[in-house]
Design an enzyme around this catalytic site. Structure first.
Site, mmCIF file in Angstrom:
data_model
loop_
_atom_site.group_PDB
_atom_site.id
_atom_site.type_symbol
_atom_site.label_atom_id
_atom_site.label_comp_id
_atom_site.label_asym_id
_atom_site.label_seq_id
_atom_site.Cartn_x
_atom_site.Cartn_y
_atom_site.Cartn_z
ATOM 1 N N SER A 1 0.836 -1.202 0.000
ATOM 2 C CA SER A 1 0.000 0.000 0.000
ATOM 3 C C SER A 1 0.868 1.248 0.000
ATOM 4 C CB SER A 1 -0.894 0.014 1.232
ATOM 5 O OG SER A 1 -0.069 0.185 2.374
ATOM 6 N N LYS A 2 0.265 2.288 -0.526
ATOM 7 C CA LYS A 2 0.916 3.593 -0.622
ATOM 8 C C LYS A 2 1.407 4.082 0.730
ATOM 9 C CE LYS A 2 -1.717 5.834 -4.042
ATOM 10 N NZ LYS A 2 -2.726 6.737 -4.373
ATOM 11 N N ARG A 3 0.649 3.750 1.760
ATOM 12 C CA ARG A 3 1.008 4.273 3.077
ATOM 13 C C ARG A 3 2.331 3.698 3.561
ATOM 14 N NH1 ARG A 3 -2.590 2.390 6.387
ATOM 15 N NH2 ARG A 3 -3.929 1.649 4.718
ATOM 16 N N ASN B 1 4.713 1.915 1.464
ATOM 17 C CA ASN B 1 5.770 1.857 0.444
ATOM 18 C C ASN B 1 5.387 2.798 -0.687
ATOM 19 O OD1 ASN B 1 7.917 -0.272 0.840
ATOM 20 N ND2 ASN B 1 6.096 -1.469 1.290
#
Ligand code: GLU
Length: 490
Positions: A250-252, A254
């Protein structure tokens, strides 16, 4: 003849997961002597944008894994779903005519109420088949008269839907788990599962290699293939990419857009090497592969079933290996690649000096990402950071300010007697010998002499060794820096 495809939806920037899927498709196609297609799945008009489409296509082309046919090939047409509405409409008509699909007039309110009732009874939400029994001719009349209706696929009852996933083995779903799902909002407004099937058939796709997150679509797609009387391709579902805590990437946790990695100074080849190993390996656990080797060695039967953890330390290591090799193979080319990362941060008026530093054995392995290079080279350019006297007079080495008053002038004198041009590493040994000579001459310990000299030349707790610093700082700058150190003592 193997034909595979990468079929991104342009609803975001090129994602690391899409690149891995594209790479596996590419490697499989090349290994098998087959063809890879790049098509754009832009049926979701609200979320698709041209900017995202461009980012995805450009990215895959830049990485060299966009394949042989598709949106990126000038002159190729019909590889965007938005260009294929006629084909979908014709497939939908066929399904309606053969009563494999039907019009559904249920209102949103009715469907919502149905779902609420089912949820309250702890039943899975399913369409109840209200419109399944309508007379097709009547329905058709209503639609022709302007009434709105979606199109649903008629799901066979009590049917096992089995497929032999190339990676996961036999995979079984049951038609009970599905309902008569919507395949189009209208005859000219198809939905995802229908368009994929239509494309995969028309483009003669032999293997669908895609992320495991699509596995629940597979039985639906197989039923559409069967309803249309077509053979379906082989399926290979790739393991999910996971954050280090094993949650879905997930963006959060990585960065997920490939540009972020390129902008940080990961080399494209290193990224591809890393992504190839994200869910696949060779029996001998080889880590570094050229593209040719990947093509030669890649087989789907060695793709893992379990999730693949995105290990950034491994990416850094692989990138470091590629940087080392790039410097050895072609430092001029490497300098061009590095230039955007160092420009404005360290002086670039003497490219040869920078190339010499980059190739110096003392710097080998120090560069993991290109974005770190300015920081690594900074001690050799411009002003040093201001540092405290205690750093020079390190207690651990029992260095006293009194000692420094002899050591530092001595170092200046010794260096003053050597002649060298800035960057001439052939003088490194001589410089080193002369500075080490001070140890015996003054009857001190190694650390008591070499530590303060190194700190004086770099201003840093950690840096390359004193001789390397001297070589690349040049004679005058060494003298100036030793004076700065001396000022701290007196
Ligand atoms: N368009 C889908 C996606 O971007 C891929 C669908 C497929 O590969 O079948 O996730």
């Amino acid at each position: 003849m193997v034909r595979v495809r990468i079929a991104p939806s342009p609803t975001g920037l090129l994602h690391i997961g899409t690149v891995r899927t594209a790479l596996y498709n590419y490697l499989f196609a090349k290994h098998e002597g087959g063809t890879m297609i790049l098509r754009i799945e832009d049926t979701d008009k609200e979320r698709s944008t041209k900017e995202y489409e461009k980012d995805i296509i450009d990215g895959l082309v830049k990485l060299g894994i966009a394949g042989d046919e598709g949106v990126h090939i000038p002159g190729d047409k019909g590889y965007r779903q938005s260009e294929r509405t006629e084909a979908y409409t014709s497939d939908l008509k066929k399904l309606l005519e053969e009563d494999k699909a039907y019009y559904c007039f249920c209102s949103k309110e009715r469907l919502e109420k149905m779902r609420e009732d089912q949820t309250a009874k702890k039943l899975p939400p399913r369409y109840d088949g209200c419109c399944a029994g309508l007379d097709p001719a009547e329905s058709r009349k209503k639609v022709d008269g302007g009434e709105k209706a979606v199109i649903r696929l008629r799901i066979p009852q009590d049917k096992e839907i089995k497929f032999d996933d190339v990676i996961r083995g036999e995979t079984v779903f049951h038609s009970r788990e599905l309902d008569d799902f919507v395949i189009a909002r209208a005859i000219d407004d198809p939905l995802y599962n229908l368009t994929v099937v239509s494309d995969d058939h028309d483009m003669k796709i032999t293997h669908v290699i895609r992320g495991e997150d699509h596995i629940s679509n597979t039985p639906k797609q197989i039923l559409i293939f069967e309803a249309l009387g077509w053979d379906y391709p082989k399926y290979a579902h790739l393991p999910l990419i996971l954050n280090e805590d094993k949650s879905k990437l997930s963006k959060r946790k990585n960065k997920v857009s490939i540009d972020d990695y390129l902008n940080e100074g990961y080399l494209p080849e290193a990224l591809l090497n890393f992504l190839a190993l994200l869910g696949w390996n060779t029996p001998d656990e080889q880590e570094i592969f050229s593209m040719e080797e990947l093509i030669e060695k890649f087989t789907l039967d060695r793709v893992h079933k379990g999730g693949a953890v995105f290990d950034i330390k491994k990416l850094d290591w692989i990138n470091g290996e590629y940087v080392k090799k790039a410097i050895k193979d072609d430092v001029d080319g490497f300098y061009e690649t590095v230039l955007p990362f160092i420009d404005g941060k360290i002086p670039t008026d003497d490219p040869d000096l920078i190339k010499k530093i980059l190739s110096d054995p003392d710097f080998e392995g120090r560069f993991k990402k290109l974005s770190e290079i300015p920081e690594e080279l900074a001690p050799l350019f411009g002003e040093m950071p201001d540092y405290p006297l205690e750093l020079l007079a390190r207690e651990k080495f029992q260095i006293t300010p009194e000692m420094l008053k002899t050591v530092l002038p001595k170092a200046k004198e010794v260096l003053g007697a050597v002649d060298w041009e800035r960057g001439d590493s052939s003088k490194s040994q001589e410089i080193s010998d002369k500075l080490v000579g001070i140890v015996g001459e003054l009857g001190l310990k190694n650390g008591q002499v070499l530590w303060p000299i190194r700190v004086a030349l770099s201003g840093l707790e950690r840096s390359p060794n004193f001789a390397t610093l001297a070589v690349y700082l040049g004679k005058e700058e060494c003298a100036r820096r030793l004076d700065i150190a001396l000022e701290k003592v007196v």
